[in-house]
Motif scaffolding. Structure first.
Motif, PDB file in Angstrom:
ATOM      1  N   CYS A 177       0.848  -1.188   0.000  1.00  0.00           N
ATOM      2  CA  CYS A 177       0.000   0.000   0.000  1.00  0.00           C
ATOM      3  C   CYS A 177       0.883   1.237   0.000  1.00  0.00           C
ATOM      4  O   CYS A 177       2.102   1.152   0.194  1.00  0.00           O
ATOM      5  N   ALA A 178       0.266   2.395  -0.229  1.00  0.00           N
ATOM      6  CA  ALA A 178       0.999   3.664  -0.186  1.00  0.00           C
ATOM      7  C   ALA A 178       0.981   4.241   1.216  1.00  0.00           C
ATOM      8  O   ALA A 178       2.006   4.711   1.723  1.00  0.00           O
ATOM      9  N   VAL A 179      -0.182   4.208   1.859  1.00  0.00           N
ATOM     10  CA  VAL A 179      -0.330   4.758   3.204  1.00  0.00           C
ATOM     11  C   VAL A 179      -1.625   4.221   3.794  1.00  0.00           C
ATOM     12  O   VAL A 179      -2.543   3.829   3.063  1.00  0.00           O
ATOM     13  N   ALA A 180      -1.698   4.183   5.126  1.00  0.00           N
ATOM     14  CA  ALA A 180      -2.914   3.769   5.824  1.00  0.00           C
ATOM     15  C   ALA A 180      -3.300   4.860   6.814  1.00  0.00           C
ATOM     16  O   ALA A 180      -2.440   5.400   7.523  1.00  0.00           O
ATOM     17  N   VAL A 181      -4.585   5.196   6.870  1.00  0.00           N
ATOM     18  CA  VAL A 181      -5.082   6.307   7.688  1.00  0.00           C
ATOM     19  C   VAL A 181      -5.808   5.745   8.909  1.00  0.00           C
ATOM     20  O   VAL A 181      -6.849   5.102   8.777  1.00  0.00           O
TER      21      VAL A 181
ATOM     22  N   VAL B 227      -0.421   6.727   9.180  1.00  0.00           N
ATOM     23  CA  VAL B 227      -0.569   8.112   9.633  1.00  0.00           C
ATOM     24  C   VAL B 227      -1.887   8.238  10.375  1.00  0.00           C
ATOM     25  O   VAL B 227      -2.763   7.378  10.272  1.00  0.00           O
ATOM     26  N   SER B 228      -2.041   9.321  11.126  1.00  0.00           N
ATOM     27  CA  SER B 228      -3.255   9.495  11.913  1.00  0.00           C
ATOM     28  C   SER B 228      -4.438   9.935  11.066  1.00  0.00           C
ATOM     29  O   SER B 228      -5.555   9.443  11.236  1.00  0.00           O
ATOM     30  N   SER B 229      -4.227  10.889  10.153  1.00  0.00           N
ATOM     31  CA  SER B 229      -5.357  11.578   9.536  1.00  0.00           C
ATOM     32  C   SER B 229      -5.233  11.654   8.021  1.00  0.00           C
ATOM     33  O   SER B 229      -4.173  11.430   7.439  1.00  0.00           O
TER      34      SER B 229
END
Length: 218
Positions: free
Chosen positions: A120-124, A161-163
């Motif tokens: 994945c690229a990023v998870a929120v 990341v958080s948000s």
């Protein structure tokens, strides 16, 4: 000239007289709800993923190949789509035919494949959302939409990341972004939930804890 080129050409012509000066956009909005340690942010992600009916697994980096093999075996997967940049060792223990992500693959051919494994690229964390951007370890968007079973690997804590604002800072808007919050689902007018309509019926997320390289504080 393709239909796409004709449509984009019309849009460009329609915008030809539009002013080019853009008003500055205020960026003083709240970027994160509360303050959390890295560990609590990962826990929030796991909880929100589960709320969206994704199946969450955790493992250390060295345990990933064995875990992926078990998940595919439990699913009865006979074949799995593999993005071109997926680390080869991830599926080294898998007892399934590895199908490369090819441009010429048809939707019917992809529908015959049992599963797909991607990074994945990023998870929120605050929204329980996984974002794919078409990088080599994720492949083309369609390979994560047609097969009925998607296993997505998230590197913890580097890709968490958080948000949403924090996620956007990491993403290139010119890339084909796919935002995933749980398995594909929809509801009719009577609110009967149906899964697997616009994408995979089953989403499994593996949170892989990176091996510590030194003293790390959260």
């Amino acid at each position: 000239m393709s239909s796409r080129e004709r449509i984009l050409g019309r849009v460009r012509r329609a915008l030809g007289d539009a002013p080019t000066d853009e008003a500055p956009v205020a960026r003083d909005y709240l970027r994160e709800h509360g303050q959390r340690s890295t560990a609590r942010t990962v826990e929030l992600l796991a909880g929100n993923l589960a709320d969206y009916r994704a199946v969450v697994h955790r493992c250390a980096d060295g345990e990933l190949p064995a875990l992926l093999a078990r998940l595919l075996s439990a699913r009865g997967a006979r074949s799995v789509v593999v993005p071109p940049g997926l680390p080869a060792q991830w599926l080294a223990a898998a007892d399934a035919a590895l199908v490369p992500d090819r441009a010429e693959s048809t939707p019917h051919e992809l529908d015959e494949v049992s599963s797909v494994v991607t990074g994945c690229a990023v998870a929120v964390a605050e929204t329980g959302t996984i974002v794919l951007d078409g990088s080599p370890d994720q492949g083309r968007r369609r390979i994560t939409l047609v097969p009925d079973h998607h296993i997505c690997v998230v590197r913890v804590p580097d890709q968490v990341v958080s948000s949403v604002p924090q996620a956007l800072e990491r993403l290139d808007p010119a890339r084909p972004l796919t935002w995933i919050s749980g398995p594909s689902a929809t509801s009719d007018i009577e609110l009967d939930r149906v899964e697997g309509v616009h994408g995979p019926r089953t989403l499994e997320v593996v949170l892989v804890q990176a091996q510590p390289s030194g003293n790390v504080t959260s």
